[in-house]
Design an enzyme around this catalytic site. Structure first.
Site, PDB file in Angstrom:
ATOM      1  N   GLY A  65       0.805  -1.219   0.000  1.00 38.64           N
ATOM      2  CA  GLY A  65       0.000   0.000   0.000  1.00 38.64           C
ATOM      3  C   GLY A  65       0.833   1.261   0.000  1.00 38.64           C
ATOM      4  O   GLY A  65       0.476   2.261  -0.630  1.00 38.64           O
ATOM      5  N   ASP A  66       1.955   1.233   0.708  1.00 36.54           N
ATOM      6  CA  ASP A  66       2.841   2.401   0.722  1.00 36.54           C
ATOM      7  C   ASP A  66       3.409   2.670  -0.664  1.00 36.54           C
ATOM      8  O   ASP A  66       3.438   3.817  -1.134  1.00 36.54           O
ATOM      9  CB  ASP A  66       3.990   2.170   1.704  1.00 36.54           C
ATOM     10  CG  ASP A  66       3.580   2.320   3.153  1.00 36.54           C
ATOM     11  OD1 ASP A  66       2.722   3.179   3.443  1.00 36.54           O
ATOM     12  OD2 ASP A  66       4.117   1.592   4.007  1.00 36.54           O
ATOM     13  N   THR A  67       3.891   1.613  -1.309  1.00 32.83           N
ATOM     14  CA  THR A  67       4.512   1.784  -2.621  1.00 32.83           C
ATOM     15  C   THR A  67       3.489   2.219  -3.662  1.00 32.83           C
ATOM     16  O   THR A  67       3.764   3.105  -4.487  1.00 32.83           O
ATOM     17  CB  THR A  67       5.187   0.473  -3.051  1.00 32.83           C
ATOM     18  OG1 THR A  67       6.075   0.039  -2.025  1.00 32.83           O
ATOM     19  CG2 THR A  67       5.964   0.664  -4.331  1.00 32.83           C
TER      20      THR A  67
END
Length: 403
Positions: free
Chosen positions: A173-175
């Site tokens: 999700g961060d990427t």
């Protein structure tokens, strides 16, 4: 450390990165890998927690830092102090982009709301990365990738039926959010430079970035009432598209669900008649008989060692790929030739294998100049000299804990 010749299409772009860990800094990484000057603002002394994250280290140095900090310059600022906030504003006044991934409302409390920053620097593009976005009922909640993946519906369809949905082995999700944020940043810069020089805010949320990956699940639910379920190693009603065993215990992905591709697979199997079998002759028929078809393919694939299996699939032009560990990725000659994996010499790490820079641009490719400074505030003297601070002032600010 920073002596490599300028490179990349973003030369001349100045980015101030305020934030830590993954989502926000990865936006900065995309900028830095393609030639922007990225000034990473870190807390004095401790710096970004990613400096110490990870189970494995090399001679006391984390192996996450050279990925997240490469090509960036580090300055130290205590953003909770009024003097530090004023120093940050001075840097932002000279920047094209500000990246931040604090909890929504933090910049506002520090006197750096978008309105205040645009009064200072009208052309500034402000990239704001958060769990749930800058508005809405959940905006004030802290958010991590795992929660965004869960709440967006992305995690629900991951894993196997009748089992708890597992997490991904990375902070996906961060990427994803960083990539969408970078995309928004580039669009905002394009608009600024084509339409009078006015900047804007890019509001990128982890939940929404994960949600954007859900393909047709929303319309399937809207018009057919279908709630897509986890489907294990394949996709429901899509066949053949799964993992299949080789004789030596490894697995290969084979994706031959298109009619012409399936016919090639049957030829590779030595069973061309299957392409005209009523149970498999169309995409829909194969989907209805996926279990039987997967079993037949697995029986064939398990009769061959992986080298023979992949050679035969390649001979007949079937889409396939082995399930590689990172050890196999690093050794793969294709990835080496493409620069996906490359060896880099660094004063702190010696020769270290790192990911390359993607995508590949023909005229202005990205590159790796250095793997990030080990010292927090390593570029204080260089950067603060630009805003008129002398050596004595810089030393005084350091003694007083402002930088």
């Amino acid at each position: 450390m920073t002596g490599k010749a300028p490179f990349g299409p973003l030369q001349g772009l100045r980015v101030v990165e305020m934030g830590q860990l993954l989502a926000g800094p990865f936006v900065g990484s995309r900028c830095a890998d393609f030639g922007a000057e990225v000034i990473k603002v870190e807390a004095p002394g401790s710096g970004d927690p990613i400096r110490s994250w990870g189970r494995l280290q090399h001679e006391g140095k984390t192996l996450w830092w050279p990925i997240m900090a490469r090509n960036k310059k580090s300055v130290s600022i205590n953003l909770r102090a009024a003097e530090g906030q004023e120093l940050a504003r001075s840097l932002i006044a000279q920047a094209d982009v500000l990246i931040e991934n604090f909890k929504p409302g933090t910049l506002e409390r520090w006197g750096m709301s978008p309105e205040q920053l645009h009064a200072l620097n009208p052309g500034l593009v402000i990239v704001r990365v958060s769990g749930f976005g800058q508005t809405g009922p959940y905006a004030a909640r802290p958010g991590f990738a795992s929660v965004g993946e869960a709440m967006s519906g992305l995690r629900y369809i991951n894993g196997y039926p009748d089992m708890p949905p597992p997490r991904y082995g990375i902070s996906l999700g961060d990427t994803l959010t960083a990539l969408f944020a970078f995309e928004g940043m580039m669009m905002a810069l394009y608009h600024r430079d084509r339409n009078g020089g006015r900047g804007q805010v890019v509001d990128a949320a982890i939940t929404e970035s994960c949600f954007a990956m859900l393909e047709s699940t929303v319309t399937e639910y809207s018009k057919a009432g279908e709630v897509r379920q986890p489907s294990g190693t394949g996709l429901a009603k899509i066949a053949p598209s799964n993992i299949y065993p080789a004789r030596d215990g490894t697995y290969v992905v084979i994706a031959a669900n298109v009619d012409a591709m399936f016919r090639r697979l049957t030829q590779a199997m030595g069973q061309p008649h299957l392409a005209d079998d009523p149970r498999f002759v169309t995409h829909i028929a194969r989907g209805e008989n996926a279990g039987l078809l997967d079993s037949m393919i697995a029986t064939w694939s398990a009769s061959l060692d992986v080298a023979d299996l992949t050679a035969r699939l390649e001979q007949f032009g079937v889409v396939f790929g082995p399930i590689n560990s990172i050890a196999e990725v690093v050794q793969d000659p294709h990835f080496r030739e493409r620069g996906m994996v490359r060896d880099h010499h660094d004063d702190d790490f010696g020769t270290i294998t790192v990911p390359g820079v993607f995508p590949v641009l023909s005229e202005t490719p990205g590159d790796i100049a250095w793997l990030g400074p080990q010292e927090v505030g390593a570029h204080n003297a260089e950067i603060y000299a630009r805003i008129g601070l002398g050596e004595e002032t810089i030393e005084d600010l350091k003694v007083r804990g402002v930088i």
